[in-house]
Design a protein around this motif. Sequence first.
Motif, mmCIF file in Angstrom:
data_model
loop_
_atom_site.group_PDB
_atom_site.id
_atom_site.type_symbol
_atom_site.label_atom_id
_atom_site.label_comp_id
_atom_site.label_asym_id
_atom_site.label_seq_id
_atom_site.Cartn_x
_atom_site.Cartn_y
_atom_site.Cartn_z
ATOM 1 N N ILE A 121 55.363 54.907 49.272
ATOM 2 C CA ILE A 121 55.400 53.830 50.501
ATOM 3 C C ILE A 121 56.560 53.032 50.223
ATOM 4 C CG2 ILE A 121 53.716 52.156 51.304
ATOM 5 C CD1 ILE A 121 52.520 55.010 51.041
ATOM 6 N N GLY A 122 57.174 52.885 51.183
ATOM 7 C CA GLY A 122 58.582 52.308 51.403
ATOM 8 C C GLY A 122 58.269 50.705 51.394
ATOM 9 N N ALA A 123 59.469 49.873 51.209
ATOM 10 C CA ALA A 123 59.083 48.474 50.897
ATOM 11 C C ALA A 123 59.029 47.956 52.389
ATOM 12 C CB ALA A 123 60.597 48.169 50.530
ATOM 13 N N GLY A 124 58.364 46.844 52.369
ATOM 14 C CA GLY A 124 57.856 46.222 53.591
ATOM 15 C C GLY A 124 56.614 46.932 54.130
ATOM 16 N N THR A 125 56.229 48.007 53.861
ATOM 17 C CA THR A 125 55.187 48.728 54.628
ATOM 18 C C THR A 125 53.885 47.924 54.404
ATOM 19 O OG1 THR A 125 56.136 50.851 54.255
ATOM 20 C CG2 THR A 125 53.523 50.539 54.707
ATOM 21 N N ILE A 126 53.125 47.852 55.667
ATOM 22 C CA ILE A 126 51.628 47.218 55.678
ATOM 23 C C ILE A 126 50.756 48.229 56.348
ATOM 24 C CG2 ILE A 126 52.408 44.915 55.561
ATOM 25 C CD1 ILE A 126 52.035 44.730 58.593
ATOM 26 N N THR A 127 49.436 48.082 56.029
ATOM 27 C CA THR A 127 48.520 48.631 56.649
ATOM 28 C C THR A 127 47.772 47.692 57.449
ATOM 29 O OG1 THR A 127 46.963 48.558 54.756
ATOM 30 C CG2 THR A 127 48.286 50.783 55.031
ATOM 31 N N CYS A 128 47.683 47.950 58.975
ATOM 32 C CA CYS A 128 46.969 46.932 59.529
ATOM 33 C C CYS A 128 45.799 47.110 59.801
ATOM 34 C CB CYS A 128 47.729 46.730 61.051
ATOM 35 S SG CYS A 128 49.561 46.619 60.876
ATOM 36 N N ASN A 129 44.821 46.739 58.934
ATOM 37 C CA ASN A 129 43.451 47.154 58.671
ATOM 38 C C ASN A 129 42.484 46.275 59.571
ATOM 39 O OD1 ASN A 129 44.126 44.962 56.769
ATOM 40 N ND2 ASN A 129 42.279 45.512 55.473
ATOM 41 N N TYR A 130 42.835 45.166 59.805
ATOM 42 C CA TYR A 130 41.712 44.252 60.626
ATOM 43 C C TYR A 130 42.364 43.907 61.929
ATOM 44 C CZ TYR A 130 39.316 39.988 60.665
ATOM 45 O OH TYR A 130 38.116 38.825 61.216
ATOM 46 N N ASP A 131 41.482 43.920 62.887
ATOM 47 C CA ASP A 131 41.707 43.857 64.245
ATOM 48 C C ASP A 131 41.216 42.282 64.692
ATOM 49 O OD1 ASP A 131 39.218 43.961 64.639
ATOM 50 O OD2 ASP A 131 39.068 46.063 65.814
ATOM 51 N N GLY A 132 40.690 41.628 63.705
ATOM 52 C CA GLY A 132 40.221 40.311 64.129
ATOM 53 C C GLY A 132 38.853 40.220 64.120
ATOM 54 N N VAL A 133 38.286 41.624 64.297
ATOM 55 C CA VAL A 133 36.658 41.508 64.031
ATOM 56 C C VAL A 133 36.250 42.597 62.886
ATOM 57 C CG1 VAL A 133 34.607 41.970 65.207
ATOM 58 C CG2 VAL A 133 36.394 40.740 66.277
ATOM 59 N N ASN A 134 36.892 43.705 62.941
ATOM 60 C CA ASN A 134 36.312 44.780 62.194
ATOM 61 C C ASN A 134 37.428 45.524 61.360
ATOM 62 O OD1 ASN A 134 33.651 45.300 63.581
ATOM 63 N ND2 ASN A 134 35.131 45.667 65.271
ATOM 64 N N LYS A 135 37.216 45.904 60.130
ATOM 65 C CA LYS A 135 38.200 46.618 59.323
ATOM 66 C C LYS A 135 38.071 48.141 59.489
ATOM 67 C CE LYS A 135 39.291 42.669 56.799
ATOM 68 N NZ LYS A 135 38.696 42.707 55.284
ATOM 69 N N SER A 136 39.378 48.791 59.466
ATOM 70 C CA SER A 136 39.205 50.166 59.704
ATOM 71 C C SER A 136 40.401 50.642 58.519
ATOM 72 C CB SER A 136 39.866 50.357 61.100
ATOM 73 O OG SER A 136 39.074 49.762 61.870
ATOM 74 N N GLN A 137 40.185 52.164 58.478
ATOM 75 C CA GLN A 137 40.704 52.715 57.255
ATOM 76 C C GLN A 137 42.001 53.533 57.845
ATOM 77 O OE1 GLN A 137 38.758 55.912 55.231
ATOM 78 N NE2 GLN A 137 38.713 54.711 53.573
ATOM 79 N N THR A 138 43.008 53.597 56.892
ATOM 80 C CA THR A 138 44.204 54.230 56.814
ATOM 81 C C THR A 138 44.293 55.235 55.798
ATOM 82 O OG1 THR A 138 45.548 52.300 57.774
ATOM 83 C CG2 THR A 138 46.777 54.302 56.678
ATOM 84 N N ILE A 139 44.385 56.558 56.309
ATOM 85 C CA ILE A 139 44.522 57.848 55.323
ATOM 86 C C ILE A 139 46.158 58.443 55.236
ATOM 87 C CG2 ILE A 139 43.905 60.083 54.885
ATOM 88 C CD1 ILE A 139 40.913 59.459 56.331
ATOM 89 N N ILE A 140 46.654 58.469 53.992
ATOM 90 C CA ILE A 140 47.867 58.913 53.869
ATOM 91 C C ILE A 140 48.014 59.973 53.088
ATOM 92 C CG2 ILE A 140 50.448 58.246 52.942
ATOM 93 C CD1 ILE A 140 49.697 55.382 53.457
ATOM 94 N N GLY A 141 48.320 61.229 53.552
ATOM 95 C CA GLY A 141 48.339 62.448 52.813
ATOM 96 C C GLY A 141 49.086 62.674 51.724
ATOM 97 N N ASP A 142 48.755 63.731 50.925
ATOM 98 C CA ASP A 142 49.835 64.141 49.830
ATOM 99 C C ASP A 142 51.233 64.253 49.979
ATOM 100 O OD1 ASP A 142 47.505 64.232 48.167
ATOM 101 O OD2 ASP A 142 47.286 66.486 48.428
ATOM 102 N N GLY A 143 51.968 63.754 49.440
ATOM 103 C CA GLY A 143 53.417 63.795 49.565
ATOM 104 C C GLY A 143 53.993 63.219 50.823
ATOM 105 N N ALA A 144 53.297 62.324 51.359
ATOM 106 C CA ALA A 144 53.825 61.544 52.538
ATOM 107 C C ALA A 144 54.864 60.540 52.209
ATOM 108 C CB ALA A 144 52.663 60.643 53.362
ATOM 109 N N PHE A 145 55.847 60.557 53.179
ATOM 110 C CA PHE A 145 56.926 59.359 53.096
ATOM 111 C C PHE A 145 57.032 58.368 54.060
ATOM 112 C CE2 PHE A 145 61.062 57.398 53.364
ATOM 113 C CZ PHE A 145 61.514 57.243 52.005
ATOM 114 N N ILE A 146 56.537 56.971 53.756
ATOM 115 C CA ILE A 146 56.573 55.964 54.660
ATOM 116 C C ILE A 146 57.672 55.041 54.426
ATOM 117 C CG2 ILE A 146 55.132 54.132 55.659
ATOM 118 C CD1 ILE A 146 53.680 56.916 55.660
ATOM 119 N N GLY A 147 58.552 55.237 55.345
ATOM 120 C CA GLY A 147 59.755 54.507 55.429
ATOM 121 C C GLY A 147 59.590 52.951 55.509
ATOM 122 N N SER A 148 60.771 52.364 55.095
ATOM 123 C CA SER A 148 60.506 50.709 54.909
ATOM 124 C C SER A 148 60.187 50.192 56.066
ATOM 125 C CB SER A 148 61.792 50.354 54.342
ATOM 126 O OG SER A 148 61.975 50.955 52.956
#
Length: 452
Positions: free
Chosen positions: A375-402
Amino acid sequence: MTFSVVVLAAGKGTRMKSNLPKVLHPIADKPMVQHIIDTVNTLGADNIHLIYGHGGEQLESALSHNHLNWCLQAEQLGTGHAVQQAAPHIKDNEDVLILVGDAPLIKAQTLQQLIDTKKQSDLALLTVELDDPTGMGRIIRDGEHVKAIVEHKDATEAQRQIKEINTGMMIMGGADLKRWLSALKSDNAQGEFYLTDVIEMAAKEGKSIKASHPSSSVEVEGINNRKQLAMIERAYQLENAENLLMEGLYILDPQRFDLRGQISFGVDCRIDVNVIIKGNVVLGNNVTIGPNCILIDCQIGDDSVIEANSIVEQAQLHNGCSVGPYARLRPGAVMHDKSKVGNFVEMKKTTLGKGSKANHLTYLGDTQVGEGANIGAGTITCNYDGVNKSQTIIGDGAFIGSNSALVAPVTIGKMATVGAGSTVSSNVDDHELAVARSKQRNIQGWQRPTKK
């Protein structure tokens, strides 16, 4: 013989300069009177009568989980008057152990010794010798026998030279106590009903009175102001640290360690300075905790390292994990073997798979990360839309850029790549590259804003 306990906890504690009743001020995050109640509970008392006055609602709220008999002392007319409030609930055929609510370090062993001393006499009291007994009630003896307790304000100059003082803790039979309480008078310098007067009454009746002593004077030190509160806190913490050192936990500086709950640990664990332990903390083998960390209700696996200035709360770390510095693991964070979160990374309700890394400046909330992901620097998962929380799934070996934003709910597939600076709001399949950013434009002749 059965016994009950009376805890004197009605004082306002004016010198604390606080809206909180004195006995609710904490030692190791627990009200001082709760320490006393917990200690008494280990002795098997039949009843605990709590004498309360100021801040009754606060006391009842803070202590509601205890099994107590609440006795209101509406006016504070002295210690004898306080115990009188419990008299209707005291049985003639039981012993009554009287304790003060502002001496939280009293040990069960000391109280058991006092109880055992009563078995050899009609009345037993806990006394201690102090180098400076100013302000304390003096023990008046006739050889080995205690004859009376004289309060400092009522003592003669000769009596004030006595160094053995009353701790306010004593035990006697219920029938005797009630009889003596009914005979108390307030003809003294304070105009109060002194519980200590029962000692002289017992002596005049020919009762045998014996004294017992604590192993250390700090056990019976009362708390009347913030300075004394801080001193007792440090004494409590130093004793904890020294006990843990003897059990094999390496604490670099016992003077700078705070245990505000419970800790268990394996072999070769090391705790640096200014670490705070809250709740129930479990350390495996060869765990290193850096300076200025806070651990709360968490489990740390073997060979894991928590670097400086990190907070781990209601989180679980498997073996070989690395956290921090300046990381925060919030409730529901799980790190599998050899995973890593670095500086200024925050995790909440997130699982980081085996060998996965989030090294810098990242927020992972309501996220499931597979094995070997980066998970690259500065990454965020935007899990909240102001009302509900939602999930992020990141698979094996994934690369998330900064500097990427993953807008939940979203799934990043196995071995997928997210280009740096992307805002991803749609699923990315296995092995795909996702680039979600506008095309760069270079504008010539652009006028930079000037200060008005």
